[in-house]
Design a protein around this motif. Sequence first.
Motif, PDB file in Angstrom:
ATOM      1  N   GLY A  97       0.818  -1.206   0.000  1.00  0.00           N
ATOM      2  CA  GLY A  97       0.000   0.000   0.000  1.00  0.00           C
ATOM      3  C   GLY A  97       0.854   1.258   0.000  1.00  0.00           C
ATOM      4  O   GLY A  97       2.081   1.210   0.082  1.00  0.00           O
TER       5      GLY A  97
ATOM      6  N   TRP B 253      -9.597 -10.379  -1.601  1.00  0.00           N
ATOM      7  CA  TRP B 253      -9.179  -9.092  -1.081  1.00  0.00           C
ATOM      8  C   TRP B 253     -10.434  -8.330  -0.633  1.00  0.00           C
ATOM      9  O   TRP B 253     -11.440  -8.309  -1.351  1.00  0.00           O
ATOM     10  CB  TRP B 253      -8.437  -8.279  -2.131  1.00  0.00           C
TER      11      TRP B 253
ATOM     12  N   ARG C 189     -11.615  -4.514   1.485  1.00  0.00           N
ATOM     13  CA  ARG C 189     -11.132  -3.192   1.883  1.00  0.00           C
ATOM     14  C   ARG C 189     -12.140  -2.559   2.837  1.00  0.00           C
ATOM     15  O   ARG C 189     -13.331  -2.856   2.792  1.00  0.00           O
ATOM     16  CB  ARG C 189     -10.909  -2.278   0.679  1.00  0.00           C
ATOM     17  N   GLN C 190     -11.609  -1.666   3.653  1.00  0.00           N
ATOM     18  CA  GLN C 190     -12.454  -0.944   4.595  1.00  0.00           C
ATOM     19  C   GLN C 190     -12.110   0.528   4.529  1.00  0.00           C
ATOM     20  O   GLN C 190     -10.985   0.928   4.885  1.00  0.00           O
ATOM     21  CB  GLN C 190     -12.266  -1.477   6.015  1.00  0.00           C
TER      22      GLN C 190
ATOM     23  N   ARG D  70     -16.310  -3.237   6.084  1.00  0.00           N
ATOM     24  CA  ARG D  70     -15.390  -3.933   5.197  1.00  0.00           C
ATOM     25  C   ARG D  70     -16.173  -4.535   4.035  1.00  0.00           C
ATOM     26  O   ARG D  70     -17.245  -5.099   4.232  1.00  0.00           O
ATOM     27  CB  ARG D  70     -14.672  -5.030   5.983  1.00  0.00           C
TER      28      ARG D  70
ATOM     29  N   ASP E 290     -11.187   4.620  -3.743  1.00  0.00           N
ATOM     30  CA  ASP E 290     -10.491   3.359  -3.470  1.00  0.00           C
ATOM     31  C   ASP E 290      -9.687   3.424  -2.170  1.00  0.00           C
ATOM     32  O   ASP E 290      -9.134   2.414  -1.733  1.00  0.00           O
ATOM     33  CB  ASP E 290      -9.542   3.007  -4.620  1.00  0.00           C
TER      34      ASP E 290
ATOM     35  N   TYR F 233      -6.672  -2.339   3.006  1.00  0.00           N
ATOM     36  CA  TYR F 233      -6.913  -3.543   2.205  1.00  0.00           C
ATOM     37  C   TYR F 233      -6.415  -4.772   2.953  1.00  0.00           C
ATOM     38  O   TYR F 233      -5.294  -4.786   3.483  1.00  0.00           O
ATOM     39  CB  TYR F 233      -6.232  -3.419   0.851  1.00  0.00           C
ATOM     40  N   TYR F 234      -7.256  -5.784   2.983  1.00  0.00           N
ATOM     41  CA  TYR F 234      -6.970  -7.035   3.678  1.00  0.00           C
ATOM     42  C   TYR F 234      -7.173  -8.214   2.727  1.00  0.00           C
ATOM     43  O   TYR F 234      -8.018  -8.153   1.832  1.00  0.00           O
ATOM     44  CB  TYR F 234      -7.923  -7.239   4.846  1.00  0.00           C
TER      45      TYR F 234
ATOM     46  N   GLY G 223      -3.515  -5.660   7.487  1.00  0.00           N
ATOM     47  CA  GLY G 223      -3.928  -4.885   6.331  1.00  0.00           C
ATOM     48  C   GLY G 223      -2.831  -3.950   5.852  1.00  0.00           C
ATOM     49  O   GLY G 223      -1.776  -3.805   6.475  1.00  0.00           O
TER      50      GLY G 223
ATOM     51  N   GLN H  81      -2.494   0.058   4.072  1.00  0.00           N
ATOM     52  CA  GLN H  81      -3.224   1.291   3.813  1.00  0.00           C
ATOM     53  C   GLN H  81      -3.000   1.768   2.377  1.00  0.00           C
ATOM     54  O   GLN H  81      -1.852   1.870   1.928  1.00  0.00           O
ATOM     55  CB  GLN H  81      -2.788   2.382   4.781  1.00  0.00           C
TER      56      GLN H  81
END
Length: 114
Positions: free
Chosen positions: A9, A36, A38-39, A45, A89, A93-94, A107, A109
């Motif tokens: 990230g 994948w 994201r939150q 999430r 976006d 992200y996980y 995660g 960033q």
Amino acid sequence: QVRLVESGGGLVQAGGSLRLSCAASGSIISRNAMSWYRQAPGKQRELVAHIYSSGSTNYAGSVKGRFTISRDNVKKTVYLQMNSLKPEDTGIYYCNTFPVGTQWGQGTQVTVSS
């Protein structure tokens, strides 16, 4: 204990690209569909993309055509190539199995500036 470690990230301008990586211990990646998520700040999430063991993929409508998920079972890594990034976006992200089946990692960033 399975451990997922996301990386890649950063801060990027709108229209830019990033490639995220998710490294996993053991054989979790080779044995499972992976995904994948994201939150975004203040939001739940959400699922961004997932990939089956066959290589078949699916994407959220908001990222279709811009993001590409891939996997390397030998390297025990799942990737998310993100192109044409937009400010929306932005988020953490996980990765995880699909469906979610193991402990979340820390995660990575992603921040997209306009």
